[in-house]
Design a protein around this motif. Sequence first.
Motif, PDB file in Angstrom:
ATOM      1  N   ARG A   1       0.854  -1.193   0.000  1.00  0.00           N
ATOM      2  CA  ARG A   1       0.000   0.000   0.000  1.00  0.00           C
ATOM      3  C   ARG A   1       0.892   1.245   0.000  1.00  0.00           C
ATOM      4  O   ARG A   1       1.361   1.696   1.041  1.00  0.00           O
ATOM      5  CB  ARG A   1      -0.921  -0.026   1.206  1.00  0.00           C
ATOM      6  CG  ARG A   1      -1.894  -1.176   1.167  1.00  0.00           C
ATOM      7  CD  ARG A   1      -2.764  -1.192   2.397  1.00  0.00           C
ATOM      8  NE  ARG A   1      -3.656  -2.331   2.353  1.00  0.00           N
ATOM      9  CZ  ARG A   1      -3.855  -3.138   3.380  1.00  0.00           C
ATOM     10  NH1 ARG A   1      -3.257  -2.936   4.517  1.00  0.00           N
ATOM     11  NH2 ARG A   1      -4.685  -4.151   3.258  1.00  0.00           N
ATOM     12  N   LEU A   2       1.094   1.755  -1.192  1.00  0.00           N
ATOM     13  CA  LEU A   2       2.033   2.862  -1.372  1.00  0.00           C
ATOM     14  C   LEU A   2       1.576   4.126  -0.643  1.00  0.00           C
ATOM     15  O   LEU A   2       2.409   4.881  -0.127  1.00  0.00           O
ATOM     16  CB  LEU A   2       2.229   3.148  -2.859  1.00  0.00           C
ATOM     17  CG  LEU A   2       2.823   1.992  -3.664  1.00  0.00           C
ATOM     18  CD1 LEU A   2       2.836   2.323  -5.154  1.00  0.00           C
ATOM     19  CD2 LEU A   2       4.224   1.650  -3.174  1.00  0.00           C
ATOM     20  N   ASP A   3       0.265   4.376  -0.588  1.00  0.00           N
ATOM     21  CA  ASP A   3      -0.250   5.557   0.122  1.00  0.00           C
ATOM     22  C   ASP A   3       0.141   5.549   1.597  1.00  0.00           C
ATOM     23  O   ASP A   3       0.369   6.603   2.190  1.00  0.00           O
ATOM     24  CB  ASP A   3      -1.786   5.615   0.042  1.00  0.00           C
ATOM     25  CG  ASP A   3      -2.295   5.637  -1.373  1.00  0.00           C
ATOM     26  OD1 ASP A   3      -2.579   4.555  -1.909  1.00  0.00           O
ATOM     27  OD2 ASP A   3      -2.403   6.733  -1.932  1.00  0.00           O
ATOM     28  N   ARG A   4       0.193   4.363   2.173  1.00  0.00           N
ATOM     29  CA  ARG A   4       0.549   4.253   3.597  1.00  0.00           C
ATOM     30  C   ARG A   4       2.060   4.235   3.790  1.00  0.00           C
ATOM     31  O   ARG A   4       2.577   4.792   4.760  1.00  0.00           O
ATOM     32  CB  ARG A   4      -0.066   2.994   4.200  1.00  0.00           C
ATOM     33  CG  ARG A   4      -1.589   3.080   4.251  1.00  0.00           C
ATOM     34  CD  ARG A   4      -2.219   1.853   4.798  1.00  0.00           C
ATOM     35  NE  ARG A   4      -1.991   1.773   6.240  1.00  0.00           N
ATOM     36  CZ  ARG A   4      -2.404   0.772   6.989  1.00  0.00           C
ATOM     37  NH1 ARG A   4      -3.065  -0.237   6.445  1.00  0.00           N
ATOM     38  NH2 ARG A   4      -2.165   0.753   8.277  1.00  0.00           N
TER      39      ARG A   4
ATOM     40  N   ALA B   1       3.352   7.997   3.133  1.00  0.00           N
ATOM     41  CA  ALA B   1       2.333   8.954   3.587  1.00  0.00           C
ATOM     42  C   ALA B   1       2.885  10.373   3.562  1.00  0.00           C
ATOM     43  O   ALA B   1       4.023  10.625   3.984  1.00  0.00           O
ATOM     44  CB  ALA B   1       1.871   8.583   4.998  1.00  0.00           C
ATOM     45  N   ARG B   2       2.070  11.292   3.057  1.00  0.00           N
ATOM     46  CA  ARG B   2       2.471  12.706   3.019  1.00  0.00           C
ATOM     47  C   ARG B   2       2.134  13.362   4.354  1.00  0.00           C
ATOM     48  O   ARG B   2       1.120  13.041   4.969  1.00  0.00           O
ATOM     49  CB  ARG B   2       1.737  13.416   1.888  1.00  0.00           C
ATOM     50  CG  ARG B   2       2.147  12.900   0.515  1.00  0.00           C
ATOM     51  CD  ARG B   2       1.391  13.575  -0.602  1.00  0.00           C
ATOM     52  NE  ARG B   2       1.394  15.009  -0.557  1.00  0.00           N
ATOM     53  CZ  ARG B   2       2.397  15.789  -0.954  1.00  0.00           C
ATOM     54  NH1 ARG B   2       3.499  15.259  -1.421  1.00  0.00           N
ATOM     55  NH2 ARG B   2       2.308  17.092  -0.882  1.00  0.00           N
TER      56      ARG B   2
ATOM     57  N   ASP C   1       4.461   7.256  -9.254  1.00  0.00           N
ATOM     58  CA  ASP C   1       3.090   7.225  -8.775  1.00  0.00           C
ATOM     59  C   ASP C   1       3.053   6.467  -7.454  1.00  0.00           C
ATOM     60  O   ASP C   1       3.090   5.241  -7.425  1.00  0.00           O
ATOM     61  CB  ASP C   1       2.194   6.547  -9.810  1.00  0.00           C
ATOM     62  CG  ASP C   1       0.735   6.553  -9.398  1.00  0.00           C
ATOM     63  OD1 ASP C   1       0.404   7.108  -8.327  1.00  0.00           O
ATOM     64  OD2 ASP C   1      -0.079   5.988 -10.156  1.00  0.00           O
ATOM     65  N   LEU C   2       3.002   7.199  -6.366  1.00  0.00           N
ATOM     66  CA  LEU C   2       3.049   6.605  -5.030  1.00  0.00           C
ATOM     67  C   LEU C   2       1.658   6.454  -4.427  1.00  0.00           C
ATOM     68  O   LEU C   2       1.485   6.506  -3.218  1.00  0.00           O
ATOM     69  CB  LEU C   2       3.936   7.450  -4.113  1.00  0.00           C
ATOM     70  CG  LEU C   2       5.378   7.618  -4.603  1.00  0.00           C
ATOM     71  CD1 LEU C   2       6.152   8.534  -3.674  1.00  0.00           C
ATOM     72  CD2 LEU C   2       6.057   6.276  -4.728  1.00  0.00           C
ATOM     73  N   THR C   3       0.665   6.238  -5.288  1.00  0.00           N
ATOM     74  CA  THR C   3      -0.705   6.025  -4.835  1.00  0.00           C
ATOM     75  C   THR C   3      -1.101   4.575  -5.098  1.00  0.00           C
ATOM     76  O   THR C   3      -0.462   3.877  -5.883  1.00  0.00           O
ATOM     77  CB  THR C   3      -1.683   6.954  -5.574  1.00  0.00           C
ATOM     78  OG1 THR C   3      -1.648   6.657  -6.970  1.00  0.00           O
ATOM     79  CG2 THR C   3      -1.333   8.410  -5.352  1.00  0.00           C
ATOM     80  N   GLY C   4      -2.142   4.135  -4.439  1.00  0.00           N
ATOM     81  CA  GLY C   4      -2.661   2.799  -4.698  1.00  0.00           C
ATOM     82  C   GLY C   4      -1.785   1.691  -4.134  1.00  0.00           C
ATOM     83  O   GLY C   4      -1.093   1.867  -3.132  1.00  0.00           O
ATOM     84  N   GLU C   5      -1.832   0.570  -4.815  1.00  0.00           N
ATOM     85  CA  GLU C   5      -1.144  -0.631  -4.332  1.00  0.00           C
ATOM     86  C   GLU C   5      -0.259  -1.210  -5.430  1.00  0.00           C
ATOM     87  O   GLU C   5      -0.670  -1.310  -6.585  1.00  0.00           O
ATOM     88  CB  GLU C   5      -2.204  -1.655  -3.915  1.00  0.00           C
ATOM     89  CG  GLU C   5      -1.661  -2.858  -3.220  1.00  0.00           C
ATOM     90  CD  GLU C   5      -2.766  -3.741  -2.677  1.00  0.00           C
ATOM     91  OE1 GLU C   5      -3.334  -3.394  -1.623  1.00  0.00           O
ATOM     92  OE2 GLU C   5      -3.054  -4.766  -3.300  1.00  0.00           O
TER      93      GLU C   5
ATOM     94  N   ARG D   1       0.892  20.168  -2.365  1.00  0.00           N
ATOM     95  CA  ARG D   1       0.929  19.159  -3.428  1.00  0.00           C
ATOM     96  C   ARG D   1       1.311  19.836  -4.733  1.00  0.00           C
ATOM     97  O   ARG D   1       0.721  20.840  -5.119  1.00  0.00           O
ATOM     98  CB  ARG D   1      -0.446  18.509  -3.554  1.00  0.00           C
ATOM     99  CG  ARG D   1      -0.463  17.355  -4.510  1.00  0.00           C
ATOM    100  CD  ARG D   1      -1.781  16.596  -4.378  1.00  0.00           C
ATOM    101  NE  ARG D   1      -1.727  15.392  -5.178  1.00  0.00           N
ATOM    102  CZ  ARG D   1      -2.276  15.279  -6.375  1.00  0.00           C
ATOM    103  NH1 ARG D   1      -2.924  16.283  -6.906  1.00  0.00           N
ATOM    104  NH2 ARG D   1      -2.182  14.142  -7.043  1.00  0.00           N
TER     105      ARG D   1
END
Length: 102
Positions: free
Chosen positions: A28-31, A34-35, A49-53, A41
């Motif tokens: 889980r890249l978002d975790r 984490a920003r 792309d550091l969102t999603g999985e 932004r």
Amino acid sequence: MVLNSPFTTWEGNDVHGRRPVVTGVGVRLDRLFARPPGATRRVIASGLDLTGEARGRLHGRFPGVEGDWLGVVDYEIGYADGRRDKLYLVDQLVPFHVLRKR
């Protein structure tokens, strides 16, 4: 080369060869990345792309001193502009709370 930790699970035998047990995981890249709250932004189209999985392969584990577990994971991160190339990360220590078994 295979990372051999005291907590790596192995399959096979000495006659036919031993290999680490590899488990498919989602990272889980978002975790993981984490920003900070309130961070400005700014979109960079050619950035990672550091969102999603991301799909990953768990092949080792280590405990932290406070009891948290870290997985040794190989995974890929794509680019925001959708190019086919990906950044391939090998033997990364990743907290278990950002992993999901696939």
